[in-house]
Write a protein that holds these residues in place. Structure first.
Motif, short mmCIF file in Angstrom:
data_model
loop_
_atom_site.label_atom_id
_atom_site.label_comp_id
_atom_site.label_asym_id
_atom_site.label_seq_id
_atom_site.Cartn_x
_atom_site.Cartn_y
_atom_site.Cartn_z
N PHE A 4 -12.58 37.21 -0.34
CA PHE A 4 -11.67 36.53 0.01
C PHE A 4 -12.03 34.90 -0.03
N GLY A 5 -11.21 34.03 -0.38
CA GLY A 5 -11.58 32.62 -0.49
C GLY A 5 -10.28 31.82 0.22
N TYR A 6 -10.77 30.60 0.10
CA TYR A 6 -9.84 29.56 0.51
C TYR A 6 -8.90 28.88 -0.61
N ASP A 7 -7.60 28.92 -0.62
CA ASP A 7 -6.87 28.19 -1.57
C ASP A 7 -6.08 26.72 -1.12
N TYR A 8 -6.55 25.70 -1.80
CA TYR A 8 -6.02 24.49 -1.39
C TYR A 8 -4.83 24.21 -2.21
N TYR A 9 -3.78 23.49 -1.39
CA TYR A 9 -2.83 22.92 -2.09
C TYR A 9 -2.61 21.38 -2.14
N ASP A 10 -2.82 20.85 -3.41
CA ASP A 10 -2.84 19.43 -3.41
C ASP A 10 -1.33 18.84 -3.37
N ILE A 11 -0.97 18.18 -2.06
CA ILE A 11 0.28 17.61 -1.97
C ILE A 11 0.24 16.08 -2.03
N PRO A 12 1.17 15.66 -3.09
CA PRO A 12 1.02 14.19 -3.26
C PRO A 12 1.80 13.17 -2.11
N ASP A 13 0.94 12.11 -1.78
CA ASP A 13 1.76 11.45 -0.93
C ASP A 13 2.22 10.14 -1.88
N TYR A 14 3.38 9.64 -1.60
CA TYR A 14 3.95 8.72 -2.32
C TYR A 14 3.82 7.35 -1.53
N GLN A 15 3.13 6.34 -2.27
CA GLN A 15 2.76 5.04 -1.50
C GLN A 15 3.53 4.01 -2.21
N ARG A 16 4.44 3.46 -1.42
CA ARG A 16 5.26 2.44 -1.69
C ARG A 16 4.93 0.98 -1.01
N GLU A 17 4.91 0.03 -2.18
CA GLU A 17 4.57 -1.57 -1.42
C GLU A 17 5.66 -2.23 -2.09
N VAL A 18 6.29 -3.17 -1.25
CA VAL A 18 7.08 -4.45 -1.60
C VAL A 18 6.84 -5.63 -1.24
N GLY A 19 7.47 -6.64 -2.13
CA GLY A 19 6.62 -8.06 -1.42
C GLY A 19 7.62 -9.05 -1.95
N ILE A 20 7.98 -10.26 -0.85
CA ILE A 20 8.69 -11.25 -1.26
C ILE A 20 7.86 -12.64 -1.11
N LEU A 21 8.03 -13.52 -1.88
CA LEU A 21 7.23 -14.62 -1.87
C LEU A 21 8.27 -16.01 -2.05
N ILE A 22 8.35 -16.70 -1.20
CA ILE A 22 9.36 -17.73 -1.03
C ILE A 22 8.47 -19.12 -1.34
N ARG A 23 9.05 -19.89 -2.41
CA ARG A 23 8.42 -21.34 -2.33
C ARG A 23 9.50 -22.28 -2.44
N ASP A 24 9.10 -23.55 -2.02
CA ASP A 24 10.04 -24.62 -2.03
C ASP A 24 10.01 -25.23 -3.14
N ARG A 25 11.46 -25.20 -3.87
CA ARG A 25 11.44 -25.69 -5.28
C ARG A 25 10.93 -27.32 -5.41
N ARG A 26 11.25 -28.06 -4.46
CA ARG A 26 10.76 -29.37 -4.84
C ARG A 26 9.40 -29.54 -4.72
N SER A 27 8.61 -29.16 -3.50
CA SER A 27 7.29 -29.42 -3.23
C SER A 27 6.35 -28.21 -4.09
N ASP B 282 17.21 -24.35 -3.40
CA ASP B 282 16.55 -24.92 -2.52
C ASP B 282 15.12 -24.39 -2.46
N VAL B 283 14.99 -22.86 -2.77
CA VAL B 283 13.66 -22.24 -2.93
C VAL B 283 13.66 -21.10 -3.93
N LEU B 284 12.47 -21.21 -4.49
CA LEU B 284 12.45 -20.13 -5.53
C LEU B 284 11.74 -18.86 -5.04
#
Length: 211
Positions: free
Chosen positions: A137-160, A88-90
């Motif tokens: 004396f100095g300031y030591d920085y730590y780079d912490i990774p942020d993981y960014q995730r994204e998902v998506g769903i697209l629904i299309r009517d097969r006939r139209s 019915d749909v793709l």
């Protein structure tokens, strides 16, 4: 001083490990979801087939993994997978993850440094400003990774061939797990096909493997 600096760095690394372990023990995640569409109010979810973009066809193994993660959410919404000519749909599904480095003030610290260059007056032996080298004396920085995730769903009517529903979900954290994908697809389809506030936050439970 070198020993002090090494000890502080080790302590910070241990704290980071504890932070990741704590995040992994969460039972749920709050996902940002945006949905739009024109799905008819009286139309029931039916049969569907997956269609792939050329880029997805070129990376079939990765796309298989993504579609497998989306399958439970589609089934929970009432869809049944069938061959393309019977559908019915793709449906198109996609996902991506990327890292964004961020300096974390909680993991940074003051530490002894012996590699500082400075600019200033050097008296009494020299007159006038200049460059120099001195420990301190100095300031030591730590780079912490942020993981960014994204998902998506697209629904299309097969006939139209008209797009009848589109939904996307995004989640950012300092830890990552493959079990997040099914949870994010679940959040993306949570309100289907009812109209919902966009964007919105949807909280879903994590599977035991991700806790």
């Amino acid at each position: 001083m070198h020993r002090t600096r090494s000890a502080m760095a080790s302590l910070a690394a241990c704290a980071a490990a504890l932070l990741v372990a704590g995040c992994a023990s969460l039972n749920s995640v709050a996902v940002d979801v945006s949905s739009q569409g024109s799905w008819p109010a009286d139309r029931k979810p039916g049969s569907y087939a997956v269609e792939r973009l050329p880029s997805q066809q070129a990376n079939a193994a990765e796309q298989d993994r993504i579609e497998a993660a989306a399958l439970p959410a589609l089934e929970a919404a009432g869809f049944t997978r069938v061959p393309s000519e019977q559908a019915d749909v793709l449906i198109q599904v996609g996902a991506r993850v990327f890292e964004v480095a961020r300096r974390d003030p909680y993991m940074s610290h003051w530490a002894w440094r012996n590699d500082w260059w400075f600019y200033g007056a050097r008296r009494p032996f020299f007159h006038g400003p200049g460059f120099g080298y001195a420990p301190g004396f100095g300031y030591d920085y730590y780079d912490i990774p942020d993981y960014q995730r994204e998902v998506g769903i697209l629904i299309r009517d097969r006939r139209s061939q008209q797009i009848v529903y589109e939904t996307r979900a995004a989640y950012s954290s300092r830890w990552t797990s493959e079990a997040l994908l099914p949870a994010m697809f679940e959040a993306a389809m949570k309100d289907f096909p009812l109209p919902a506030l966009t964007p919105r936050t949807v909280t879903v439970a994590l599977p035991p493997s991700a806790r």
